[in-house]
Write a protein that holds these residues in place. Sequence first.
Motif, PDB file in Angstrom:
ATOM      1  N   GLY A  63       0.816  -1.208   0.000  1.00 41.01           N
ATOM      2  CA  GLY A  63       0.000   0.000   0.000  1.00 41.01           C
ATOM      3  C   GLY A  63       0.852   1.260   0.000  1.00 41.01           C
ATOM      4  N   TRP A  64       1.923   1.246   0.780  1.00 43.73           N
ATOM      5  CA  TRP A  64       2.848   2.388   0.828  1.00 43.73           C
ATOM      6  C   TRP A  64       3.468   2.613  -0.558  1.00 43.73           C
ATOM      7  CZ3 TRP A  64       8.063   2.887  -0.189  1.00 43.73           C
ATOM      8  CH2 TRP A  64       8.663   4.074   0.225  1.00 43.73           C
ATOM      9  N   ASN A  67       0.918   4.048  -2.963  1.00 41.15           N
ATOM     10  CA  ASN A  67       0.638   5.445  -2.604  1.00 41.15           C
ATOM     11  C   ASN A  67       1.756   6.384  -3.046  1.00 41.15           C
ATOM     12  OD1 ASN A  67      -1.007   7.430  -1.226  1.00 41.15           O
ATOM     13  ND2 ASN A  67       0.543   7.460   0.379  1.00 41.15           N
ATOM     14  N   LYS A  68       2.999   5.913  -2.976  1.00 42.02           N
ATOM     15  CA  LYS A  68       4.144   6.775  -3.306  1.00 42.02           C
ATOM     16  C   LYS A  68       4.460   6.778  -4.801  1.00 42.02           C
ATOM     17  CE  LYS A  68       5.283   8.208   0.822  1.00 42.02           C
ATOM     18  NZ  LYS A  68       5.209   9.649   1.171  1.00 42.02           N
ATOM     19  N   ARG A  75       1.772   1.236 -10.371  1.00 39.03           N
ATOM     20  CA  ARG A  75       0.700   1.252  -9.377  1.00 39.03           C
ATOM     21  C   ARG A  75      -0.322   0.149  -9.676  1.00 39.03           C
ATOM     22  NH1 ARG A  75      -2.611   5.007  -8.961  1.00 39.03           N
ATOM     23  NH2 ARG A  75      -2.744   5.225  -6.702  1.00 39.03           N
ATOM     24  N   ILE A 126      -6.322   2.734  -1.542  1.00 34.54           N
ATOM     25  CA  ILE A 126      -5.046   3.377  -1.847  1.00 34.54           C
ATOM     26  C   ILE A 126      -4.904   3.593  -3.350  1.00 34.54           C
ATOM     27  CG2 ILE A 126      -2.543   3.014  -1.892  1.00 34.54           C
ATOM     28  CD1 ILE A 126      -3.413   3.846   0.821  1.00 34.54           C
ATOM     29  N   LYS A 129      -6.980   6.306  -4.704  1.00 37.58           N
ATOM     30  CA  LYS A 129      -6.656   7.573  -4.029  1.00 37.58           C
ATOM     31  C   LYS A 129      -7.758   8.032  -3.078  1.00 37.58           C
ATOM     32  CE  LYS A 129      -3.442   9.249  -7.557  1.00 37.58           C
ATOM     33  NZ  LYS A 129      -2.252   9.017  -6.745  1.00 37.58           N
ATOM     34  N   LYS A 132      -5.058   8.804   0.959  1.00 35.12           N
ATOM     35  CA  LYS A 132      -3.847   9.402   0.413  1.00 35.12           C
ATOM     36  C   LYS A 132      -2.697   9.456   1.415  1.00 35.12           C
ATOM     37  CE  LYS A 132      -6.472  12.290  -2.798  1.00 35.12           C
ATOM     38  NZ  LYS A 132      -6.771  13.671  -3.252  1.00 35.12           N
ATOM     39  N   LYS A 133      -3.013   9.168   2.672  1.00 36.18           N
ATOM     40  CA  LYS A 133      -1.976   9.222   3.702  1.00 36.18           C
ATOM     41  C   LYS A 133      -2.177   8.055   4.660  1.00 36.18           C
ATOM     42  CE  LYS A 133       0.022  12.262   7.226  1.00 36.18           C
ATOM     43  NZ  LYS A 133      -0.112  13.561   7.942  1.00 36.18           N
TER      44      LYS A 133
END
Length: 306
Positions: A63-64, A67-68, A75, A126, A129, A132-133
């Motif tokens: 997931g990280w 997201n990045k 993705r 994720i 979007k 987002k964090k």
Amino acid sequence: MLFNSHIFILLFLPFFLFSFFSSSSQKIRSLIIVGFSFSFYLFWSLRDFALLLASIIFNYGVGWWINKSSNLFSRRASFIFSICANLLYLSYFKYGFSRDVNGTLLIMPLAISFYTFEQIIFQYEIFSKKVKKINFLDYLIFISFFPRLISGPIYYFSQYRDKFHIATKNLINYENLCLGLGVFTFGLFKKVIIADKLAIYVDSFYQNDSHYSSLDGWFCTLAYTFQIYFDFSGYSEMALGIGLMIGILLPINFNSPYQATSITDFWSRWHISLSKMIRDYIYIPLGGNQKSGLRKFVNLLVTMSI
């Protein structure tokens, strides 16, 4: 350790509540939730805890990365990989790992379906979007929160991250504490006084059915119907009650399904969070009721098969 066990009611739950409300630090309260949730898992088995932790680390890491990453292909590939990995993980332990080398029946890892479904939804949130964090401590609380491990409900990271933040920040709310205790006690009554007592008769019948008459069989069928009803209803309410005690309202997961007037109504009342997940992430994306004729029936068939 079950919610109706002496060790949970007399030791685990009071110590959890005392530890949680003794601290005013949001971070320490978060760590207390994680610590007690992990302890709850470890009480069942070290294997179950190790599998849970491995699943959490894997899904948080993917997931990280999703997201990045700014590359759409990367993705999408990571998202598809995470979904396939989670489904293979669930399938292996739920269907392909039922016996060891000696042929002994193995117990399925605790809550594997619940936390795997939640992490699949997390990956979608994720990727789309919607989230987002992500913070690792938030994610640990979300997946490991012990009240909903045994019988659900299934909930979404995007909807509950802020609720956990509020619960770990607020001072003790005596109204919520009393209300939660009442809901927990009512669920405990359903489980212990009704479901478990019916189970004695039901288990006795199914283990020695040849010793009973056909009339006993009909009574046993009816008794089993109410046993599973009050068992799931009781556990759902105990989970709700524990959440309420610390200020977290979990999703309602059970709404008198035997009062349903149709099969559709029944599915909307029994294991509500699972039905909602299937509707939102399988049935509607397939086209749902927007399609007509054969396509609508295909959508229904695929959804219910899954």
